[in-house]
Scaffold this motif. Structure first.
Motif, PDB file in Angstrom:
ATOM      1  N   LEU A  34      61.278 -18.957  -6.385  1.00  8.17           N
ATOM      2  CA  LEU A  34      61.707 -18.591  -5.263  1.00  8.17           C
ATOM      3  C   LEU A  34      60.467 -17.532  -4.646  1.00  8.17           C
ATOM      4  CD1 LEU A  34      65.495 -18.380  -4.694  1.00  8.17           C
ATOM      5  CD2 LEU A  34      63.806 -20.333  -3.846  1.00  8.17           C
ATOM      6  N   ALA A  35      60.282 -16.392  -5.409  1.00  2.57           N
ATOM      7  CA  ALA A  35      59.405 -15.408  -5.156  1.00  2.57           C
ATOM      8  C   ALA A  35      57.958 -15.929  -4.992  1.00  2.57           C
ATOM      9  CB  ALA A  35      59.478 -14.240  -6.106  1.00  2.57           C
ATOM     10  N   ASP A  36      57.816 -16.779  -5.653  1.00  3.39           N
ATOM     11  CA  ASP A  36      56.213 -17.447  -5.361  1.00  3.39           C
ATOM     12  C   ASP A  36      56.170 -17.876  -4.101  1.00  3.39           C
ATOM     13  OD1 ASP A  36      55.686 -16.430  -8.024  1.00  3.39           O
ATOM     14  OD2 ASP A  36      56.557 -18.468  -8.808  1.00  3.39           O
ATOM     15  N   TRP A  37      57.118 -18.898  -3.713  1.00  2.00           N
ATOM     16  CA  TRP A  37      56.964 -19.370  -2.404  1.00  2.00           C
ATOM     17  C   TRP A  37      57.170 -18.138  -1.388  1.00  2.00           C
ATOM     18  CZ3 TRP A  37      55.627 -24.330  -1.986  1.00  2.00           C
ATOM     19  CH2 TRP A  37      55.829 -24.969  -3.074  1.00  2.00           C
ATOM     20  N   VAL A  38      57.741 -17.210  -1.418  1.00  2.00           N
ATOM     21  CA  VAL A  38      57.924 -16.131  -0.573  1.00  2.00           C
ATOM     22  C   VAL A  38      56.487 -15.490  -0.289  1.00  2.00           C
ATOM     23  CG1 VAL A  38      58.691 -13.890   0.373  1.00  2.00           C
ATOM     24  CG2 VAL A  38      60.224 -15.601  -0.856  1.00  2.00           C
ATOM     25  N   LYS A  39      55.665 -15.326  -1.411  1.00  2.00           N
ATOM     26  CA  LYS A  39      54.265 -14.759  -1.499  1.00  2.00           C
ATOM     27  C   LYS A  39      53.231 -15.578  -0.770  1.00  2.00           C
ATOM     28  CE  LYS A  39      55.381 -12.189  -5.690  1.00  2.00           C
ATOM     29  NZ  LYS A  39      54.845 -12.007  -7.189  1.00  2.00           N
ATOM     30  N   ARG A  40      53.469 -17.033  -0.987  1.00  2.00           N
ATOM     31  CA  ARG A  40      52.671 -17.840  -0.193  1.00  2.00           C
ATOM     32  C   ARG A  40      52.828 -17.657   1.356  1.00  2.00           C
ATOM     33  NH1 ARG A  40      52.073 -22.744  -3.192  1.00  2.00           N
ATOM     34  NH2 ARG A  40      50.798 -23.717  -1.460  1.00  2.00           N
ATOM     35  N   LEU A  41      53.754 -17.018   1.746  1.00  2.00           N
ATOM     36  CA  LEU A  41      53.671 -16.884   3.229  1.00  2.00           C
ATOM     37  C   LEU A  41      53.434 -15.513   3.650  1.00  2.00           C
ATOM     38  CD1 LEU A  41      57.201 -18.577   4.182  1.00  2.00           C
ATOM     39  CD2 LEU A  41      54.798 -19.588   4.238  1.00  2.00           C
ATOM     40  N   GLU A  42      52.762 -14.832   2.692  1.00  2.00           N
ATOM     41  CA  GLU A  42      52.437 -13.233   3.325  1.00  2.00           C
ATOM     42  C   GLU A  42      51.182 -13.446   4.176  1.00  2.00           C
ATOM     43  OE1 GLU A  42      50.734 -11.366  -0.182  1.00  2.00           O
ATOM     44  OE2 GLU A  42      52.878 -10.838  -1.244  1.00  2.00           O
ATOM     45  N   GLY A  43      51.521 -12.657   5.199  1.00  2.00           N
ATOM     46  CA  GLY A  43      50.483 -12.737   6.213  1.00  2.00           C
ATOM     47  C   GLY A  43      51.162 -13.594   7.408  1.00  2.00           C
ATOM     48  N   MET A  44      52.118 -14.096   7.225  1.00  2.00           N
ATOM     49  CA  MET A  44      52.743 -14.927   8.343  1.00  2.00           C
ATOM     50  C   MET A  44      54.338 -14.418   8.431  1.00  2.00           C
ATOM     51  SD  MET A  44      52.012 -18.990   6.993  1.00  2.00           S
ATOM     52  CE  MET A  44      50.251 -19.352   6.428  1.00  2.00           C
ATOM     53  N   PRO A  45      54.324 -13.282   9.270  1.00  2.00           N
ATOM     54  CA  PRO A  45      55.511 -12.738   9.429  1.00  2.00           C
ATOM     55  C   PRO A  45      56.543 -13.754  10.077  1.00  2.00           C
ATOM     56  CG  PRO A  45      53.889 -11.910  11.075  1.00  2.00           C
ATOM     57  CD  PRO A  45      53.160 -12.526   9.987  1.00  2.00           C
ATOM     58  N   LYS A  46      56.108 -14.572  11.031  1.00  2.00           N
ATOM     59  CA  LYS A  46      57.147 -15.525  11.721  1.00  2.00           C
ATOM     60  C   LYS A  46      57.523 -16.652  11.004  1.00  2.00           C
ATOM     61  CE  LYS A  46      54.986 -14.555  16.206  1.00  2.00           C
ATOM     62  NZ  LYS A  46      54.001 -15.441  17.322  1.00  2.00           N
ATOM     63  N   SER A  47      57.097 -16.564   9.723  1.00  2.00           N
ATOM     64  CA  SER A  47      57.445 -17.921   8.791  1.00  2.00           C
ATOM     65  C   SER A  47      58.647 -17.518   7.720  1.00  2.00           C
ATOM     66  CB  SER A  47      56.385 -18.466   8.239  1.00  2.00           C
ATOM     67  OG  SER A  47      55.414 -18.781   8.907  1.00  2.00           O
ATOM     68  N   ARG A  48      59.412 -18.331   7.202  1.00  2.00           N
ATOM     69  CA  ARG A  48      60.410 -18.059   6.289  1.00  2.00           C
ATOM     70  C   ARG A  48      60.189 -19.329   5.063  1.00  2.00           C
ATOM     71  NH1 ARG A  48      60.341 -14.711   9.215  1.00  2.00           N
ATOM     72  NH2 ARG A  48      61.601 -14.157  10.921  1.00  2.00           N
ATOM     73  N   ALA A  49      60.577 -19.022   4.055  1.00  2.00           N
ATOM     74  CA  ALA A  49      60.467 -19.754   2.735  1.00  2.00           C
ATOM     75  C   ALA A  49      61.965 -20.601   2.505  1.00  2.00           C
ATOM     76  CB  ALA A  49      60.090 -19.082   1.621  1.00  2.00           C
ATOM     77  N   ILE A  50      63.028 -20.050   2.954  1.00  2.00           N
ATOM     78  CA  ILE A  50      64.358 -20.407   2.248  1.00  2.00           C
ATOM     79  C   ILE A  50      65.291 -20.764   3.637  1.00  2.00           C
ATOM     80  CG2 ILE A  50      66.364 -19.975   1.154  1.00  2.00           C
ATOM     81  CD1 ILE A  50      64.698 -17.920  -0.543  1.00  2.00           C
TER      82      ILE A  50
END
Length: 629
Positions: A211-227
């Protein structure tokens, strides 16, 4: 000219619109209710005020009691405000604009050319965000780039989901966005990851390690969510409001713990989680459940040490798949409208209306347009989204919100004590908890205490099938099963469709004023299974018997009033038996035969009335007619 004295102006003093009327108390109200309910009741069976009130009490399928009236004593101590903890009244503060929530369209057609056009049509006609399901029976991951080719990614929110391979779906969506030249902080996407939900659907053990790896993939995208915590999978499996709410909370707790153990801060963990919830035709339960989820999630955030302003839950409400019917599908438009109303008033950030022909196959252009416009009309013409939490302060809604929150919190405690939601899925506890709820709902459906318009009530048994595109065959799943509420009735209807000569003869005794009400009830009863109901009316026994023989049926049902039953009921029943009827039924109660009631055994085989188990009775009739599967 008429002048208004200063003390008569609004605002000059306390304005009492009911000032000239005596203030009623609860005893008076109970007495008024008893007066209505006692009409026609024998003197020795009169109801007291409290007994009358108890007759009006209802309950949700979970056991939550609904009172017939609420008072100031039920009001919360503090009403609170939208946008602040505990967020009961809303996570997102509405600013008065009519477009207060995301109109989110679901796409799951594997025809890439059609989906690309449908996506563009949706966005041009009022949809503000997209939800694409990537599965073998839906959109292929390799086609996602083409499906979104005409979408301005910096302007539209896009989320994906999958019932089979969520990581492949997430990678496909990231591939689209990582290839975009737009600034990352302008992009808004949701990867739709829900490993506990995926394991529940397919069996196996949830894998939360990435899960944390997917959250990191969205760094720099504050409007985006992983879960996405998808609570609709439990709703579709039979959960009521309490368990859907509790399982959403329990799953969210697991994800926060997993993320925290993988080095993600609790604030960031809360930020990356969205909830997908059902919206049902019980609009008040929907409103209260969405409010209760925010209340409970805020409390969980407090326990985790999340910054107060970040404890609000964001919810994507989807009109109930479980409530969609195959038969008389146009009634689904009404269901979608009521459900959308509940979701909007409940403060959902996004809403998806499932097209009315969902149970038949893949939606077409017309049903997609109706689904889209249901939201747009409610938002832009009915203006239901302009106000924050308009149900807030309602004694009923506030009480129901509290009751749902407390009941769900108790179930959450049970799940936590057993080792958490992931373990509850693997061990089967999650489904075991639902068994009493599913059984209670099945009973209510079968007896029509929980009626389904167009299916178990007012069925159109002569309707033609609508035109539709069949869905591709879905992969078999080894996890929880989904069932629509109307499936059991559709099974009965299919038996009659395969046996068009299956029928029940209605013997309508007397004049229409005598049998009209019972005829309507009986015809409606048998039409639920698609049975035709030839009939004869009058008082001539020979003519009724002749009509029965001509009908070709072996089952007859008497329809009339108690007065006529007392004179003709038993003689007609005996004549029908002698004419070859294997089963003779009576619409009403055997007591209505009067002195002949004692002689009815062996002549009248069954009765139908309110509260009868429709499913069991019609199943027996179909079997008798040789029409059962």
């Amino acid at each position: 000219m008429t002048t208004i004295e200063p003390d008569a102006r609004v605002g000059a003093g306390e304005l009492k619109l009911a000032g000239d009327f005596a203030k009623p108390d609860m005893d008076q109200w109970q007495a008024a209710v008893a007066k209505v309910l006692n009409r026609g009741r024998p003197e020795d069976k009169q109801l007291s005020g409290e007994q009358s009130i108890s007759r009006l009490r209802t309950s949700l399928v979970d056991g939550i009691e609904i009172e017939p009236i609420y008072t100031l004593a039920d009001a919360p101590e503090k009403l609170g405000a939208p946008g602040v903890a505990p967020f009961t009244r809303g996570t997102t503060v509405r600013n008065g604009e009519m477009d207060a929530w995301d109109v989110r369209a679901l796409h799951e057609d594997g025809n890439a050319e059609y989906t690309r056009k449908a996506v563009l049509a949706d966005l041009e006609r009022g949809v503000t965000s997209l939800w694409l399901r990537l599965d073998p029976d839906a959109i292929a991951a390799k086609d996602l780039t083409d499906d979104l080719a005409d979408v301005m990614l910096e302007l539209v929110k896009v989320e994906v989901s999958s019932r089979t391979d969520q990581e492949a779906a997430a990678e496909a969506l990231l591939g689209v966005y990582e290839g975009s030249d737009k600034p990352k902080n302008h992009l808004s996407l949701n990867l739709g990851l829900d490993p506990i939900g995926l394991a529940a659907l397919n069996g196996g053990t949830p894998d939360l390690s990435k899960l944390a790896d997917w959250v990191k993939r969205l760094e720099g995208m504050p409007k985006s969510r992983a879960i996405v915590v998808d609570a609709t999978i439990w709703h579709n499996a039979g959960a009521g409001d309490v368990h859907e709410l509790a399982y959403a909370l329990a799953t969210g707790v697991e994800y926060v713990r997993a993320l925290a153990s993988q080095g993600v801060g609790v604030d960031e963990a809360f930020e990356t989680i969205n909830f997908r919830v059902s919206a049902t035709t019980d609009q008040f339960a929907t409103i209260a459940r969405l409010r209760a989820l925010r209340t409970c999630w805020s409390r969980i955030g407090e326990a985790f040490g999340v910054t107060e302003s970040k404890r609000g839950a964001r919810q994507h409400a989807v009109t109930s798949w479980r409530e969609i019917t195959r038969d008389d599908p146009y009634v689904n438009m009404l269901r979608g409208t009521i459900s959308t109303f509940g979701a909007a008033i409940g403060g959902a950030e996004a809403i998806t209306v499932l097209p009315f022909d969902t149970a038949w196959g893949l939606p077409g252009d017309f049903s997609r347009r109706i689904a889209r416009n249901t939201q747009i009309v409610l938002a832009e013409e009915s203006n239901i989204g302009r106000v924050n939490d308009p149900a807030g302060g309602s004694w009923y809604v506030e009480t129901l919100t509290t009751k749902l929150a407390e009941a769900a919190w108790k179930v959450l405690g049970t799940i936590e004590a057993a080792g958490g939601m992931a373990k509850a899925v693997v061990d089967g506890l999650a489904m075991k908890e639902l068994e009493p709820v599913i059984a209670e709902r099945a009973k209510r459906l079968a007896t029509r205490k929980q009626p389904i318009t167009g299916v178990s009530e007012f069925p159109n048994h002569t309707e033609s099938a609508i035109k539709f595109t069949p869905r591709p065959e879905a992969p078999e799943r080894a996890g929880i099963e989904w069932h629509r509420d109307s499936e059991v009735f559709e099974g009965l209807r299919d038996c009659a469709i395969d046996n068009p000569d299956a029928k029940v003869f209605l013997a309508c005794l007397g004049a229409r004023r005598d049998f009209g009400a019972r005829e309507g009830f009986a015809a409606n009863f048998f039409h639920v299974a698609g049975l035709t109901t030839p009939q004869a009316e009058g008082t001539d026994v020979d003519q009724i018997v002749a009509a029965f023989k001509e009908s070709g049926s072996t089952i007859a049902c008497l329809c009339s009033s108690a007065k006529v039953y007392a004179d003709l009921g038993l003689p007609v029943a005996k004549a029908l038996k002698e004419a070859g009827a294997t089963t003779v039924m009576l619409a009403g109660n055997l007591k209505e035969l009067g002195d002949d009631a004692a002689q009815a055994e062996g002549v009248i085989d069954d009765t139908i009335a309110m509260g009868k188990d429709v499913v069991a009775t019609l199943g027996t009739i179909l079997e008798t007619l040789g029409a059962s599967k």
